[in-house]
Design a protein around this motif. Structure first.
Motif, PDB file in Angstrom:
ATOM      1  N   LEU A   1      37.247  -7.557   1.933  1.00  0.00           N
ATOM      2  CA  LEU A   1      36.424  -6.538   2.570  1.00  0.00           C
ATOM      3  C   LEU A   1      36.770  -6.510   4.051  1.00  0.00           C
ATOM      4  O   LEU A   1      36.685  -7.539   4.738  1.00  0.00           O
ATOM      5  N   LEU A   2      37.174  -5.354   4.546  1.00  0.00           N
ATOM      6  CA  LEU A   2      37.590  -5.219   5.937  1.00  0.00           C
ATOM      7  C   LEU A   2      36.377  -5.092   6.857  1.00  0.00           C
ATOM      8  O   LEU A   2      35.435  -4.353   6.567  1.00  0.00           O
TER       9      LEU A   2
ATOM     10  N   VAL B   1      36.562  -1.912   1.395  1.00  0.00           N
ATOM     11  CA  VAL B   1      37.475  -2.825   0.709  1.00  0.00           C
ATOM     12  C   VAL B   1      38.912  -2.347   0.922  1.00  0.00           C
ATOM     13  O   VAL B   1      39.203  -1.144   0.844  1.00  0.00           O
ATOM     14  N   ASP B   2      39.797  -3.285   1.199  1.00  0.00           N
ATOM     15  CA  ASP B   2      41.221  -2.981   1.332  1.00  0.00           C
ATOM     16  C   ASP B   2      41.762  -2.533  -0.025  1.00  0.00           C
ATOM     17  O   ASP B   2      41.768  -3.299  -0.985  1.00  0.00           O
ATOM     18  N   ARG B   3      42.237  -1.276  -0.111  1.00  0.00           N
ATOM     19  CA  ARG B   3      42.813  -0.725  -1.340  1.00  0.00           C
ATOM     20  C   ARG B   3      44.298  -0.407  -1.174  1.00  0.00           C
ATOM     21  O   ARG B   3      44.904   0.244  -2.028  1.00  0.00           O
ATOM     22  N   TRP B   4      44.910  -0.903  -0.057  1.00  0.00           N
ATOM     23  CA  TRP B   4      46.265  -0.494   0.278  1.00  0.00           C
ATOM     24  C   TRP B   4      47.243  -1.656   0.432  1.00  0.00           C
ATOM     25  O   TRP B   4      48.371  -1.560  -0.014  1.00  0.00           O
ATOM     26  N   ASP B   5      46.826  -2.739   1.056  1.00  0.00           N
ATOM     27  CA  ASP B   5      47.771  -3.819   1.373  1.00  0.00           C
ATOM     28  C   ASP B   5      47.574  -5.043   0.470  1.00  0.00           C
ATOM     29  O   ASP B   5      48.395  -5.315  -0.395  1.00  0.00           O
ATOM     30  N   ALA B   6      46.493  -5.782   0.673  1.00  0.00           N
ATOM     31  CA  ALA B   6      46.272  -7.037  -0.062  1.00  0.00           C
ATOM     32  C   ALA B   6      45.629  -6.761  -1.408  1.00  0.00           C
ATOM     33  O   ALA B   6      44.487  -7.127  -1.667  1.00  0.00           O
TER      34      ALA B   6
END
Length: 251
Positions: free
Chosen positions: A147-148, A159-164
């Motif tokens: 969670l960013l 929530v990060d949906r692009w990198d990790a």
């Protein structure tokens, strides 16, 4: 010059392995107390070992030792503060700029087969370790999502949906995918051939991108996933993920 390190025992035999080790390569920032408190709050009932290190000899570690004094009975700690840097950035021999060989060294130092990673400016939810240990059973490694948070305010951004997001997913899917170290738990015996890669990003990546190299290697090993965000991860205002959040970018 500060001492090279210290040992903070629990009440058990130090030779007996912990259920899980938590590796923290640190700049010895004040935020490390909050990070460590999130380890103390884990719902895992087994033994936990903290393995904390600084690649540059810090000028002050008293706040770290004070935070370790508050650890629960089932948590022990080892602190390593080298009198030199292992990174080429500061005159050392290893190419990785963000800690040199430190994360690799601490991983092998850990007296546990399963190793998780926590930077000193991030925190975990209380079920982070228990959920990863459940997911790693019968596999080489496991991961959760993150969670960013805003670096300055701690506000939740999404929530990060692009990198990790794991092997074969996100904007790095063509390179094997990406998992942030804070989201990882490894069986370090099975993953041992990959651990040195944290010290060297390799010829195709920049000096701050060793995390991507090891993630691509781990993608070839059997893995489990938690499927939800158990890491609270701070990002700067200039981080490109903020743009992705605003625009709803998809890959």
């Amino acid at each position: 010059m500060l001492p090279i390190g210290g040992y903070f025992p629990d009440k058990l035999d130090p030779q007996a392995p912990a259920q899980v080790a938590v590796v923290t390569p640190s700049l010895m920032r004040a935020s490390i107390r909050t990070a460590l408190e999130s380890v103390y709050a884990q719902d895992l009932q087994g033994r936990i070992q903290l393995v904390i290190g600084a690649d540059l000899n810090p000028t002050d570690t008293e706040h770290v030792y004070a935070a370790l004094a508050d650890r629960p009975d089932h948590v022990s700690a080892v602190v390593l503060t080298l009198p030199y840097s292992t990174s080429q950035r500061h005159g050392g021999v290893h190419p990785a700029w963000d800690g040199g060989a430190l994360r690799t060294i601490l991983s092998f130092m850990a007296n546990a087969r399963h190793v998780a990673y926590l930077d000193d400016d991030n925190v975990w939810t209380t079920d982070h370790l228990s959920s990863l240990l459940a997911a790693v059973q019968g596999r080489h490694w496991a991961y959760s999502l993150r969670l960013l948070l805003d670096e300055d305010t701690g506000d939740e951004l999404g929530v990060d949906r692009w990198d990790a997001v794991g092997p074969g997913k996100g904007r790095f899917k063509d390179q094997g995918g990406m998992v942030d170290p804070n989201c990882l738990l490894l069986d370090k015996v099975l993953c041992a051939p990959a651990l040195w890669q944290w010290s060297d990003p390799g010829p195709k990546l920049k000096r701050l991108e060793a995390d991507r190299r090891i993630a691509a290697t781990l993608a070839r090993f059997p893995h489990g996933e938690v499927g939800r965000a158990t890491v609270r991860y701070r990002i700067r205002p200039t981080n490109i993920l903020r743009q992705f959040l605003r625009e709803g970018t998809e890959f």
